[in-house]
Scaffold this active site. Structure first.
Site, PDB file in Angstrom:
ATOM      1  N   ALA A   2       0.821  -1.192   0.000  1.00  0.00           N
ATOM      2  CA  ALA A   2       0.000   0.000   0.000  1.00  0.00           C
ATOM      3  C   ALA A   2       0.857   1.245   0.000  1.00  0.00           C
ATOM      4  O   ALA A   2       0.520   2.245  -0.587  1.00  0.00           O
ATOM      5  CB  ALA A   2      -0.899  -0.009   1.205  1.00  0.00           C
ATOM      6  N   VAL A 451      -6.098  -6.158  -1.596  1.00  0.00           N
ATOM      7  CA  VAL A 451      -5.577  -7.326  -0.894  1.00  0.00           C
ATOM      8  C   VAL A 451      -4.062  -7.353  -1.032  1.00  0.00           C
ATOM      9  O   VAL A 451      -3.533  -7.342  -2.149  1.00  0.00           O
ATOM     10  CB  VAL A 451      -6.182  -8.632  -1.459  1.00  0.00           C
ATOM     11  CG1 VAL A 451      -5.735  -9.825  -0.618  1.00  0.00           C
ATOM     12  CG2 VAL A 451      -7.699  -8.556  -1.481  1.00  0.00           C
ATOM     13  N   GLU A 452      -3.394  -7.357   0.094  1.00  0.00           N
ATOM     14  CA  GLU A 452      -1.935  -7.485   0.112  1.00  0.00           C
ATOM     15  C   GLU A 452      -1.602  -8.955   0.303  1.00  0.00           C
ATOM     16  O   GLU A 452      -1.926  -9.549   1.332  1.00  0.00           O
ATOM     17  CB  GLU A 452      -1.330  -6.698   1.289  1.00  0.00           C
ATOM     18  CG  GLU A 452      -1.565  -5.203   1.240  1.00  0.00           C
ATOM     19  CD  GLU A 452      -0.500  -4.442   0.465  1.00  0.00           C
ATOM     20  OE1 GLU A 452       0.368  -5.084  -0.168  1.00  0.00           O
ATOM     21  OE2 GLU A 452      -0.551  -3.202   0.505  1.00  0.00           O
ATOM     22  N   LEU A 453      -0.965  -9.561  -0.692  1.00  0.00           N
ATOM     23  CA  LEU A 453      -0.641 -10.989  -0.624  1.00  0.00           C
ATOM     24  C   LEU A 453       0.614 -11.223   0.225  1.00  0.00           C
ATOM     25  O   LEU A 453       1.105 -10.331   0.891  1.00  0.00           O
ATOM     26  CB  LEU A 453      -0.445 -11.536  -2.042  1.00  0.00           C
ATOM     27  CG  LEU A 453      -1.584 -11.246  -3.035  1.00  0.00           C
ATOM     28  CD1 LEU A 453      -1.309 -11.935  -4.368  1.00  0.00           C
ATOM     29  CD2 LEU A 453      -2.931 -11.680  -2.493  1.00  0.00           C
TER      30      LEU A 453
END
Ligand SMILES: *[C@@H]1O[C@H](CO)[C@@H](O)[C@H](O)[C@H]1NC(C)=O
Ligand SMILES: *[C@@H]1O[C@H](CO)[C@@H](O)[C@H](O)[C@H]1NC(C)=O
Ligand SMILES: *[C@@H]1O[C@H](CO)[C@@H](O)[C@H](O)[C@H]1NC(C)=O
Ligand SMILES: *[C@@H]1O[C@H](CO)[C@@H](O)[C@H](O)[C@H]1NC(C)=O
Ligand SMILES: *[C@@H]1O[C@H](CO)[C@@H](O)[C@H](O)[C@H]1NC(C)=O
Length: 501
Positions: A2, A451-453
């Site tokens: 982000a 969505v942060e993987l």
């Protein structure tokens, strides 16, 4: 990611085509502290005749745990404005203070430590040398490629843009579920590919033009809207009569977040394979899926050829190149970074970038069908909802929360990977101009998530090849759970998802 690893370059040796930007300084460097960090620790290019790539030798990734809200502010202020990574991780279970990642450039460790010690903040070193990870990745990509005996696309490797395009084209040639089209061109003229997967594509592919190719009526309607911004509804639609809701999934908006692209490709293949297995066909009865697998092709190409940790697009600026596409949307744009050298630079004006325009146009034309938008990023393991722009919770937050909670449970059920969730600004810190806020604010798309993987800093953006498949599997599981939760269905039984894949 982000809001994160950012490399300020100054006095760096550029290849010829960038030379005119060479002696410029970055606006942020206003204090001694900043100057010391920046001049000691920028990345340099290694020139050995063969390669001409940014080097991150000796750069480190640290994790710091703030003990108070003021510590957090201190870190964000000191490191974010420095353009050093001040990304905030997910909430640890028993603390309201989230850990902060700090990207310390080679030679700046002493300064960073002094600053942290000065405030009695402890930290761990997660990565000792970023360049080692970059080199390791490059080696394993080449080795895996040379090991490969079959002509089939290898989902467990990373691929250059051209290879991805070719694979998508050949898949389109062989499957009636998939339709491939271009939403427009990037700054450098690469196609912004849109992959539509729908059981209705066969009816549509009757020699007529691609489905999103806008009719004159749509184009006119879109142009009118540009004059009266804020108009939400529209009478789109020419020949797209079917009412199936759309789930839109966007990958690779940030160039270096390669795992997101791999995950998108894997998901596309899963859906298309359902033609044979019909495992996913209930999903396709409910929804059409639209993927933008490489949302920032210029940046992605640049991250292969020149700078592995490049984040922005490649539109040229006077001092530094590139705009952070996830700060370029028209939501409180004025609050975004005005520093062109920052990796979170918002651009000269909202939607200044071709890549942003293509997406806003797509949304404008089809938002009435789009039920959810998902923007995949890496890393940190987070599932985030609006708002990014401030700490208020949107009116529909309870709905968002319910869906996020199911998605995260499903994601964890595969390999135990822990995801935190919540509103963007509350979990991280506030960010103007993000895509999720734009989708929600302008088009009322409630299920708009970032969505942060994987992972949580162990490998950062250089997620090892062995983790591509598990990451894709768990992410796809989360997406399915989200899609079903939106439709108020149950999470699928385990036998509907092949865990062994
Ligand atoms: C390539 O093959 C060798 C020999 O079989 C194996 O040891 C190695 O792990 C493989 N490398 C990759 C990246 O798959
Ligand atoms: C797909 O089909 C078209 C038309 O038959 C052909 O020109 C093209 O080469 C094919 N592409 C791939 C990657 O198979
Ligand atoms: C779209 O496909 C579904 C089956 O998945 C079918 O029931 C429906 O009639 C189709 N709609 C159109 C407009 O072709
Ligand atoms: C953004 O800032 C500029 C300059 O300060 C101002 O002219 C403009 O009206 C602002 N726009 C918005 C939407 O607040
Ligand atoms: C936060 O941002 C949203 C979206 O722009 C807005 O509706 C809301 O009023 C803002 N909250 C505060 C406290 O400013």
């Amino acid at each position: 990611m982000a809001n994160s690893v950012t490399i300020t370059r100054r006095n760096r040796r550029y290849p010829d085509f960038l030379r005119q930007r060479r002696n410029q300084t970055c606006l942020v460097m206003s204090t001694v502290f900043i100057v010391v960090l920046a001049t000691l620790g920028f990345a340099h290019l290694i020139t050995n005749g063969v390669r001409n790539k940014a080097s991150y030798s000796g750069d480190m990734l640290l994790r710091v745990f703030p003990k108070s809200e003021n510590d957090k502010k201190f870190l964000i202020h000191n490191f974010d404005s420095l353009d050093i990574d001040a990304n905030v991780l997910g909430l640890p279970s028993n603390s309201r203070y989230v850990p902060v990642y700090i990207y310390a450039k080679a030679g700046s460790m002493h300064r960073v430590m002094k600053t942290l010690h000065g405030r009695s903040l402890s930290f761990n070193v997660l990565i000792q040398d970023m360049q080692k990870l970059i080199d390791r990745e490059e080696r394993s990509i080449a080795e895996r490629r040379s090991n490969q005996s079959s002509e089939l696309f290898d989902f467990e490797n990373y691929h250059p843009y051209e290879t991805i395009v070719t694979w998508l084209e050949s898949l389109t040639n062989t499957s009636s579920l998939i339709s491939l089209s271009s939403m427009g061109k990037s700054f450098e003229g690469n196609d912004l590919l849109l992959v539509s997967i729908s059981t209705n594509n066969s009816e549509r592919n009757d020699g007529d033009s691609d489905f999103h190719q806008t009719t004159e009526h749509e184009q006119e309607s879109y142009e009118n809207s540009q004059q009266k911004r804020g108009v939400r509804s529209m009478s789109a639609t020419g020949k797209f009569h079917q009412n199936k809701a759309v789930i839109y999934i966007n990958c690779g908006m940030h160039a270096r977040e390669w795992i997101t692209i791999s995950s998108c490709l894997w998901m596309i293949n899963e859906l298309v394979s359902s033609e044979k297995s019909s495992v996913n066909s209930p999903l396709l009865d409910m929804y059409d899926f639209w993927f933008v697998p490489v949302a920032n092709p210029d940046g992605y190409i640049f991250s292969w050829t020149t700078d592995r940790l490049w984040r922005k697009n490649r539109s040229p600026g006077n001092t530094c190149n590139g705009v952070d596409l996830n700060r370029n949307f028209n939501v409180r744009f004025n609050a975004s970074s005005r520093n062109p050298c920052s990796s979170i630079y918002g651009g000269i004006e909202p939607e200044s970038e071709e890549e942003t325009k293509a997406l806003t146009k797509l949304l404008y034309l089809h938002s009435h069908r789009i039920k959810a938008t998902l923007f995949l990023h890496s890393f940190s393991q987070l599932w985030l909802s609006p708002y990014g722009v401030n700490n208020s919770y949107p009116k529909e937050y309870p709905k968002m929360r319910r869906v996020m909670s199911k998605a995260v449970d499903a994601t964890k059920s595969f390999f135990g990977t822990d995801f935190q969730f919540g509103s963007f600004a509350n979990v991280l810190n506030s960010a103007p101009g993000t895509a999720i806020d734009y989708c929600y604010e302008k088009f009322g798309i409630v299920y708009s998530f970032l969505v942060e993987l994987r992972d949580r800093g162990t490998n950062s953006f250089m997620l090892p090849l062995e983790e591509i498949k598990p990451t894709a599997i768990e992410t796809w599981g989360g997406v399915i759970a989200m899609a079903l939760a939106i439709n108020e269905q149950q999470i699928p039984q385990t036998n509907t998802i092949d865990r062994q894949k």
